[in-house]
Design a protein around this motif. Structure first.
Motif, mmCIF file in Angstrom:
data_model
loop_
_atom_site.group_PDB
_atom_site.id
_atom_site.type_symbol
_atom_site.label_atom_id
_atom_site.label_comp_id
_atom_site.label_asym_id
_atom_site.label_seq_id
_atom_site.Cartn_x
_atom_site.Cartn_y
_atom_site.Cartn_z
ATOM 1 N N GLY A 539 0.827 -1.208 0.000
ATOM 2 C CA GLY A 539 0.000 0.000 0.000
ATOM 3 C C GLY A 539 0.860 1.256 0.000
ATOM 4 O O GLY A 539 0.592 2.219 -0.733
ATOM 5 N N ILE A 540 1.912 1.225 0.815
ATOM 6 C CA ILE A 540 2.833 2.362 0.877
ATOM 7 C C ILE A 540 3.560 2.549 -0.457
ATOM 8 O O ILE A 540 3.754 3.679 -0.930
ATOM 9 C CB ILE A 540 3.855 2.156 2.012
ATOM 10 N N TYR A 541 3.944 1.417 -1.074
ATOM 11 C CA TYR A 541 4.760 1.481 -2.292
ATOM 12 C C TYR A 541 3.973 1.118 -3.553
ATOM 13 O O TYR A 541 4.548 0.637 -4.525
ATOM 14 C CB TYR A 541 5.973 0.557 -2.139
ATOM 15 N N GLU A 542 2.672 1.394 -3.519
ATOM 16 C CA GLU A 542 1.845 1.081 -4.694
ATOM 17 C C GLU A 542 2.295 1.887 -5.909
ATOM 18 O O GLU A 542 2.374 1.361 -7.036
ATOM 19 C CB GLU A 542 0.367 1.357 -4.391
ATOM 20 N N ALA A 543 2.618 3.152 -5.717
ATOM 21 C CA ALA A 543 3.062 3.984 -6.845
ATOM 22 C C ALA A 543 4.373 3.455 -7.417
ATOM 23 O O ALA A 543 4.559 3.401 -8.640
ATOM 24 C CB ALA A 543 3.229 5.437 -6.384
ATOM 25 N N GLU A 544 5.284 3.040 -6.529
ATOM 26 C CA GLU A 544 6.563 2.490 -6.998
ATOM 27 C C GLU A 544 6.346 1.209 -7.804
ATOM 28 O O GLU A 544 7.058 0.959 -8.791
ATOM 29 C CB GLU A 544 7.488 2.203 -5.808
ATOM 30 N N LEU A 545 5.376 0.414 -7.380
ATOM 31 C CA LEU A 545 5.078 -0.822 -8.103
ATOM 32 C C LEU A 545 4.578 -0.514 -9.511
ATOM 33 O O LEU A 545 4.943 -1.189 -10.478
ATOM 34 C CB LEU A 545 4.046 -1.644 -7.323
ATOM 35 N N ARG A 546 3.751 0.533 -9.628
ATOM 36 C CA ARG A 546 3.226 0.908 -10.947
ATOM 37 C C ARG A 546 4.318 1.501 -11.840
ATOM 38 O O ARG A 546 4.317 1.312 -13.060
ATOM 39 C CB ARG A 546 2.097 1.923 -10.795
#
Length: 742
Positions: A539-546
């Motif tokens: 959840g914290i790194y959702e943007a990084e995953l995308r």
């Protein structure tokens, strides 16, 4: 729905005697195994006649019976499932517990009105996986034993499903359904109900040459038994419907004693709430006298893991038994099966057929009445029969499941009826009463419906089998950043899988770019276990995953698939399903394939022949790697030296001198115990080629960069270039590719 109706005490039934003892002790339901397909293959499981009799017995007393069909099924076993289940279905079986997704699909197709419960072997750890199973037709989930009350509450609130959790009995060190230790060491698979319990053996814990556990603390994998009597209010208020007692391998006496204790305290809470709720010291002693592995623990409900949950010390060789308690349990429950109260009225009129009317309480508190007729009553020539004598004879219910709480005889005239006629009248009456009481549970067998689906799957498998040979993808997975350089330098590498714990989110984009610059695809391997720690992290790194630029993800649990779907990743990130998402048969493969992966990974416990039988063409196969034998919420570092919050590797040394790496994945707070010897299919190139895989995977876990490079070269020589190559390690295993598993 009242509070009383919303809570179930669920007892183990390892034998027919245990089932009757559990019912006598107050169980609302019993779970048991039949002759096949149960996760306790060595229990005194019931044959077909006994199991049908047990189903009828519990129904007569207003209880339920659940059948465990919670092993993984080999392809040929699917053909046996319909005929195995059909007699129990007809008797009114209340539900089946399953692990295998193919079995789940088969039952929903062929027995659509038979409730299915997801076994704890499915490793349900959150609402995403539970929702998916609900969509597949599951009505209840048995959650992983490792979940906290908060996690259980979340599943209940978000899915509305019935929740079943363990409240008493043995705890496994490994997440259920994720253990290969018994299988790899002794060829007896826990996924097949044949666990040899290697976790109960002594081990040394080593860091290099240093011993980390004391000489008298060697039972580092043996957990204390769970006892959640004190937590009953918390568990019920978290939304748990069924309180499950473990113990199908234990005696009827044990079943009766533990069931009676949980019945007592559940009723106390339902009657008074939390007011004055307290477990007495005397009752704690009773629980301990029934079975004590080395103390008790409240499990994971309020604690993620801990040294105090582990036995550590060897169990004393002798413990004085409580003969008075055992005698009481035997006399009260084991040797005195519950009998159903009935009332009867006989009408014995001279010159008319004898009549006997019987009544008892049936399903849903309805009254069930039957009447049977006997021969014409004669006029007495000498001594006429009295109503007292008639009642005395009719009241001899013997070994039947009934007793008369009320019995009367209406006599008209000077009557005589032979004793054998009265006995026959009673026999007919009780048989008809039992038949009437059980009739609401009976079902008609439905015709098997899955042939068309099987034939379609066979066509698809044949099409893949007949495709011309193509060069499979060369997939390399790495858990440590130091292993990446030699993998990128190897020109043969097509796809690099990087571990989400070993490669933190801060380096995802950089690593993906490195892979792409080297001409490789980059996939992110999600954790083996996806719980609150993982959900918060992603959840914290959702943007990084995308934004990382990954070419896909390796999914290891249904929970992860559900999370990806809920966050709209399914269209963005192609998925490969790992071997822990078990596809042991073509129906399981079909269910998994419908979730949209680009590839499935072949399970590691099947032989090459079994893999071909179920159809594995086009899948990924592991040809090298230290197999994860256990995935545990416990932490070996925390148990032996305290939590450091730092990733690291310890070694478990067994009695033979083998050393198994133990890695703590601190980002997601779980441990993996790897096999001492890596799997190697080097030298079996033709056998692997015959399976027609679309991808070959090498899996690096604890190897150094030099070992990684040597391994890559050896396997490329053998599998890609047809050169003679030798395994760069002195010891290795072929796994189950030839020998299989029980």
């Amino acid at each position: 729905m009242t509070k009383k109706q919303s809570v179930e005490v669920l007892a183990p039934g390892g034998s027919y005697e245990s089932i009757t003892a559990a019912v006598a002790a107050g169980a609302d339901a019993v779970y048991t195994g039949g002759a096949r397909f149960g996760a306790r293959a060595y229990a005194n499981n019931l044959d077909q006649e006994q199991l049908c009799r047990a189903i009828d017995y519990v129904h007569l007393h207003g209880r339920k019976l659940y059948l465990t069909v919670n092993t993984l099924f080999k392809e040929q076993e699917l053909d046996e499932l319909y005929d195995y289940l059909a007699p129990f279905y007809e008797c009114g079986l209340d539900s089946v517990l399953v692990q295998d997704l193919g079995v789940l699909s088969f039952i929903r197709e062929n027995f659509p009105d038979l409730p299915v419960h997801a076994s704890t072997q499915m490793t349900v750890t959150g609402p995403y996986g539970a929702k998916l199973l609900k969509e597949m037709g599951v009505s209840r989930v048995v959650t992983a034993r490792e979940l906290s009350l908060e996690e259980i509450r979340q599943i209940h609130q978000e899915t509305g499903m019935e929740i079943e959790t363990f409240v008493h009995g043995a705890l496994c060190y490994c997440y259920s359904g994720q253990c290969l230790m018994s299988s790899l060491i002794g060829g007896r698979s826990g996924n097949r109900g044949r666990c040899a319990q290697p976790c109960r053996l002594p081990y040394e814990v080593r860091r290099g040459n240093r011993l980390e556990n004391g000489r008298n603390e060697r039972y580092v994998l043996s957990l204390k038994d769970l006892c959640a009597l004190d937590l009953i209010p918390d568990i019920i208020e978290a939304g748990v419907y069924s309180l499950k007692i473990e113990g199908r391998m234990k005696s009827p006496r044990y079943t009766a004693g533990v069931t009676a204790m949980y019945r007592k305290y559940v009723d106390r809470y339902l009657r008074n709430g939390r007011k004055d709720y307290q477990v007495s010291p005397g009752d704690r002693k009773i629980i301990s006298d029934l079975y004590d592995r080395g103390g008790f623990t409240e499990g994971y409900y309020h604690e993620h893991n801990g040294r105090d949950m582990v036995v550590l010390k060897e169990k004393p060789a002798f413990k004085e038994s409580n003969s008075m308690l055992f005698s009481y349990l035997d006399q009260t429950y084991v040797e005195s099966p519950l009998r159903k109260p009935a009332s009867g009225q006989a009408r014995i009129h001279a010159g008319q057929p004898a009549k006997f009317c019987l009544e008892a309480e049936g399903e849903g508190d309805r009254r069930v009445t039957v009447e049977v007729e006997g021969p014409v009553v004669e006029e007495a020539q000498k001594q006429p029969m009295t109503s007292e004598k008639i009642c005395r004879q009719l009241g001899k219910t013997g070994n039947t499941p009934f007793f008369f709480e009320e019995l009367s005889a209406q006599v008209d005239g000077q009557v005589f009826l032979p004793v054998q006629n009265l006995n026959e009248l009673r026999r007919k009456g009780l048989e008809e009463l039992e038949k009437a009481l059980l009739s609401p549970y009976r079902r008609e067998r439905k015709a098997r419906k899955s042939e068309k689906m099987e034939k379609q799957e066979e066509k698809s498998a044949d099409a893949l089998e007949n495709q011309p040979d193509q060069k499979p993808l060369w997939v390399v997975s790495v858990e440590e950043r130091q292993q990446l350089a030699p993998v990128l330098e190897a020109q043969e590498t097509d796809v690099v899988d990087i571990d989400a714990d070993g490669f933190p989110a801060e380096c995802w984009q950089e690593t993906a770019e490195q892979c792409h610059q080297a001409g490789k695809q980059c996939f992110l391997m999600l954790p083996h276990i996806f719980r609150q720690e993982a959900e918060e992290y992603f959840g914290i790194y959702e943007a990084e995953l995308r934004q990382a630029g990954f070419d896909g993800v390796v999914v290891r649990s249904l929970e992860e698939w559900g999370w990806l779907k809920a966050h709209d990743f399914l269209d963005e990130l192609p998925m490969v399903f790992d071997a822990g998402l078990y596809g042991w048969n073509h129906l399981a493969d079909q269910v998994l394939s419908q979730l949209g992966p680009i590839r499935l990974t072949m399970p590691v416990e099947l032989t090459a022949r079994e893999l071909k039988a179920k159809g594995c063409a086009g899948q990924e196969i592991l040809i090298y790697g230290n197999l994860p034998m256990m995935v545990s919420a416990q932490c070996m570092q925390k148990t032996t030296g305290g939590c450091t919050r730092k990733r690291g590797v310890l070694y478990l040394k067994d009695r033979t001198g083998k050393q198994m790496p133990v890695k703590n994945h601190c980002t997601f707070c779980y441990n993996t115990i790897y096999n001492a010897s890596p799997l190697s299919l080097l030298g079996l190139e033709d056998l692997v080629r015959g399976l027609k895989p679309s991808a070959l995977r090498l899996q690096f876990t604890t190897e150094s960069p030099r070992e990684t490079a040597r391994c890559l070269k050896a396997f490329a020589d053998g599998f890609l270039y047809g050169r003679k190559a030798e395994m760069p390690f002195a010891e290795f295993t072929r796994g189950h590719i030839k020998r299989g598993t029980e």
